[in-house]
Design a protein around this motif. Structure first.
Motif, PDB file in Angstrom:
ATOM      1  N   ASP A   8      40.560  37.217  43.842  1.00 54.23           N
ATOM      2  CA  ASP A   8      40.636  37.660  42.447  1.00 54.23           C
ATOM      3  C   ASP A   8      41.154  39.088  42.359  1.00 54.23           C
ATOM      4  O   ASP A   8      41.936  39.415  41.464  1.00 54.23           O
ATOM      5  N   GLY A   9      40.717  39.933  43.288  1.00 53.10           N
ATOM      6  CA  GLY A   9      41.179  41.317  43.304  1.00 53.10           C
ATOM      7  C   GLY A   9      42.663  41.416  43.594  1.00 53.10           C
ATOM      8  O   GLY A   9      43.379  42.194  42.968  1.00 53.10           O
ATOM      9  N   VAL A  10      43.140  40.597  44.527  1.00 55.83           N
ATOM     10  CA  VAL A  10      44.555  40.603  44.871  1.00 55.83           C
ATOM     11  C   VAL A  10      45.382  40.096  43.696  1.00 55.83           C
ATOM     12  O   VAL A  10      46.396  40.692  43.329  1.00 55.83           O
ATOM     13  N   SER A  12      44.567  40.024  40.524  1.00 57.09           N
ATOM     14  CA  SER A  12      44.527  40.953  39.387  1.00 57.09           C
ATOM     15  C   SER A  12      45.456  42.141  39.631  1.00 57.09           C
ATOM     16  O   SER A  12      46.095  42.625  38.695  1.00 57.09           O
ATOM     17  N   LYS A  13      45.566  42.602  40.886  1.00 61.57           N
ATOM     18  CA  LYS A  13      46.490  43.690  41.199  1.00 61.57           C
ATOM     19  C   LYS A  13      47.935  43.236  41.027  1.00 61.57           C
ATOM     20  O   LYS A  13      48.764  43.976  40.502  1.00 61.57           O
ATOM     21  N   ILE A  14      48.239  42.016  41.463  1.00 59.39           N
ATOM     22  CA  ILE A  14      49.595  41.486  41.297  1.00 59.39           C
ATOM     23  C   ILE A  14      49.914  41.328  39.818  1.00 59.39           C
ATOM     24  O   ILE A  14      51.001  41.676  39.362  1.00 59.39           O
ATOM     25  N   ALA A  16      48.613  42.989  37.305  1.00 59.17           N
ATOM     26  CA  ALA A  16      48.780  44.323  36.714  1.00 59.17           C
ATOM     27  C   ALA A  16      50.145  44.899  37.079  1.00 59.17           C
ATOM     28  O   ALA A  16      50.805  45.531  36.247  1.00 59.17           O
ATOM     29  N   TRP A  17      50.599  44.658  38.311  1.00 57.19           N
ATOM     30  CA  TRP A  17      51.904  45.153  38.725  1.00 57.19           C
ATOM     31  C   TRP A  17      53.025  44.483  37.942  1.00 57.19           C
ATOM     32  O   TRP A  17      53.958  45.147  37.499  1.00 57.19           O
ATOM     33  N   SER A  20      53.157  45.913  34.571  1.00 52.58           N
ATOM     34  CA  SER A  20      53.653  47.291  34.564  1.00 52.58           C
ATOM     35  C   SER A  20      55.167  47.350  34.698  1.00 52.58           C
ATOM     36  O   SER A  20      55.782  48.323  34.275  1.00 52.58           O
TER      37      SER A  20
END
Length: 115
Positions: A8-10, A12-14, A16-17, A20
């Motif tokens: 989930d952390g990975v 969510s980072k992808i 968000a990227w 962006s």
């Protein structure tokens, strides 16, 4: 459970990227009529279609046409109303999922179902 939290952390980072970069907004704002009248898009696109016809790569040509249809379909009013006030409309999502499953089954048939 730790693997699910890490995944989930990975993701969510992808996510968000990707947000962006602004690519989703750019895709939403594409002028389709302008795109298909732009020679910088139209000439390579016609070249690709011509090349696929010349090579008789009908599977790939069908895949290109499916992507164009999905791109057009994603801009329809029906797709824009799948989420209303932050709530997913399940009665509208189920036909989309059934259609996606049918398209995926057709693509699998193209590549693996016949020789």
């Amino acid at each position: 459970m730790a693997n699910a939290a890490a995944a989930d952390g990975v993701f969510s980072k992808i996510g968000a990227w990707v947000l962006s970069t602004g690519v989703p907004d750019q895709v939403r704002q594409v002028d389709i009529a302008g795109l298909f009248s732009n020679p910088y898009f139209l000439i390579p696109f016609i070249g690709l279609v011509g090349y696929l016809l010349w090579k008789q790569a009908f599977n790939e040509l069908i895949i290109v046409m499916i992507f164009i249809c999905l791109w057009w379909l994603s801009g329809t009013e029906y797709m824009q109303t799948l989420v209303v006030d932050g709530v997913l409309q399940i009665k509208k999502v189920l036909p989309v999922l059934a259609g996606a499953a049918a398209v995926l089954g057709f693509i699998i048939y193209l590549y693996f179902g016949r020789s």
